[in-house]
Scaffold this motif. Sequence first.
Motif, short mmCIF file in Angstrom:
data_model
loop_
_atom_site.label_atom_id
_atom_site.label_comp_id
_atom_site.label_asym_id
_atom_site.label_seq_id
_atom_site.Cartn_x
_atom_site.Cartn_y
_atom_site.Cartn_z
N SER A 286 46.41 -11.17 -45.78
CA SER A 286 46.70 -10.81 -44.40
C SER A 286 46.27 -11.90 -43.43
CB SER A 286 45.98 -9.51 -44.03
OG SER A 286 44.57 -9.71 -44.05
N GLY A 287 45.50 -12.85 -43.94
CA GLY A 287 44.90 -13.86 -43.08
C GLY A 287 43.56 -13.44 -42.52
N LEU A 310 50.03 -17.09 -51.53
CA LEU A 310 49.46 -16.20 -50.52
C LEU A 310 50.53 -15.18 -50.12
CD1 LEU A 310 47.77 -18.96 -48.31
CD2 LEU A 310 46.76 -17.70 -50.22
N LEU A 311 50.34 -13.92 -50.50
CA LEU A 311 51.35 -12.89 -50.32
C LEU A 311 51.12 -12.16 -49.01
CD1 LEU A 311 51.32 -11.41 -53.95
CD2 LEU A 311 52.43 -13.49 -53.10
N ASN A 312 52.02 -12.39 -48.06
CA ASN A 312 51.86 -11.84 -46.71
C ASN A 312 53.06 -10.96 -46.38
OD1 ASN A 312 52.46 -12.18 -43.57
ND2 ASN A 312 50.26 -12.44 -43.88
N VAL A 313 52.80 -9.67 -46.19
CA VAL A 313 53.88 -8.71 -46.00
C VAL A 313 53.95 -8.24 -44.55
CG1 VAL A 313 52.47 -6.69 -46.61
CG2 VAL A 313 54.96 -6.63 -46.98
N PRO A 338 50.99 -8.40 -36.57
CA PRO A 338 49.66 -9.02 -36.47
C PRO A 338 49.23 -9.74 -37.73
CG PRO A 338 49.65 -6.84 -35.47
CD PRO A 338 50.99 -6.99 -36.11
N ASP A 339 49.51 -9.18 -38.91
CA ASP A 339 49.09 -9.84 -40.14
C ASP A 339 49.88 -11.11 -40.41
OD1 ASP A 339 47.17 -7.98 -40.61
OD2 ASP A 339 48.07 -7.13 -42.42
N SER A 346 45.54 -18.64 -40.71
CA SER A 346 44.59 -18.86 -41.80
C SER A 346 45.16 -19.80 -42.86
CB SER A 346 44.19 -17.52 -42.43
OG SER A 346 43.56 -16.69 -41.49
N HIS A 347 46.46 -19.70 -43.09
CA HIS A 347 47.12 -20.62 -44.03
C HIS A 347 46.96 -22.06 -43.56
CE1 HIS A 347 51.12 -22.49 -45.48
NE2 HIS A 347 50.22 -22.60 -46.45
#
Length: 570
Positions: A286-287, A310-313, A338-339, A346-347
């Motif tokens: 999510s960061g 990095l899995l961001n949904v 937001p995520d 963060s990435h």
Amino acid sequence: MCGIHCTVSWHGFASIDASHEEKLRARGPDSICHHKVAVQHPTAHAPHAFLTFTSTVLSLRGSEIVAQPLVDHSTGSVLCWNGEAWNIASSPVPCNDSKTIFTLLLHVAVTTDGDRETSKDRVLDILSSIRGPFAFVFYDASNTRLFFGRDCLGRRSLVQWAGSAGDFCLSSISDNVNPDSVTELVANNVYVLKLGDGQRSAQSGANLTSPQVHVQPAVSVPTLPYPNLNKSIADAAPPLLHLQSPAVLRLEQCLQGALTLRLQGIRQSDIQSSDQSASKVAILFSGGLDCSVLARMAHDILPLTDPIDLLNVAFENPRIHKRMQEAPTGYSPYELCPDRVTGRLSHEELRHLCPGRTWRFLSIDIPFEETMAHRKMIVSLMHPHNTEMDLSIACALYFASRGSGTVHDPVTGTPSSYSTPARVLLSGLGADELFGGYQRHATAYSRHSFTGLIEELELDINRLGKRNLGRDDRVISHWGKETRFPFLDEDLLAWAMAAPVWEKCGFGQDAGHPGDGSSEGLEPEKKVLRLLAFKLGMTGVAREKKRAIQFGARTAKMEGGRTKGTQLLG
């Protein structure tokens, strides 16, 4: 990781439902096997009970696939094992753990005259000595007993129900035929079902639902590998938690050890063997603070040539966004989640701090129609959990762990479709419960000082298995992925439970000011972890506020704005 299914019948061998077997295959795509046992009563001519075992395997350790159920042909004993035993009695388990566990159980289950209770205690001792997540079913043929249960935290799912013919059923996933009778086994209980003495009785810590099974009081509770929560309250103002505090170093050491165990020796899939750029590890990302610290520390452990996904949904939520067909050109409801915003920040921080590593930021964008198309499956997988909050969290985990979305070329920015081949996922779950990361922890402190905060922390830790972990295991594992929880490592837990609360969070302490060399103006929630992030160079992540997954990914209240999280699904 594996899928487990066991049926105890008194009418003949039971068959497994086809849709249930399909879900078990999804959990363990590398192998599926069945085994049947007819339990003979000593004085009867016909079998007393009929056991049917099914196991599927996702092979992640060792040099070869080890099919299950494991069967000892000399005794007739059987093991279905879904777990990762990192250590047994303080000895590392570097290879396939299921064979090691089975050998130990067979050895201690051997009895002499009048020694049945002693052998049962020895089985419990073995299970108590295991460090790592597990759920299991073990048929001790020598003593015609069925042992089953989950680890001390319930990190792997195991549910029970009564079949329509009075059969007693155990499985990693819920039953579709008899959903109303499905219950989740209580974590840190080992259940013992006696089969061969003409009795149908179980010793357990929760009610067994089959009418054929008589429940006796709980006697089979393994020893916890960590102490009770330290409830000390400082007589005066607690000492300031800062960068040089011993607690920060201790957390770093514990987390380093936990991650090393969970990242070493991952067995390559066929895709990973043929493509050196294929990731073996991905992070549910999510960061936020927890997952970003895991990513930063994983960088120090894995070879630089190993990519990390990095899995961001992010979800289209019609309650918040306009429907995409009505939106202006170029509008993306996903990039505004937001995520997604914190994930990209963060990435970039990781790319700056860790050059040379391939970080694949996978944008997983889920339209509202796709969420609704999978809703029935998600509800089925998370069962017996059935609230609106369960659904909103399960939706995010379900699609994130599927791992299909879009990556962008780091140089040109060109997008391309991508599905992660990683079968090991890291999750930051547990950090909030251990280090006071939820808003309710701040509320408890503001109302009742340290006494209220400690009570809230203890409540959250004690209900991890009941509230989160079984549900999450059923949902994530559907994609043939195994989630690993470094913050729930037993050694890390032992330290965190024993440490006083002021060594974990900063409530009641001066927040300090950026650059003062002490607390750096960080928020009090999870302060020890924020300080560790700051020490590791992730200054932006260290200041990131906590946000629940259902709000960060925007899965909350997708079908109506007036529902409450505790409301049962219709």
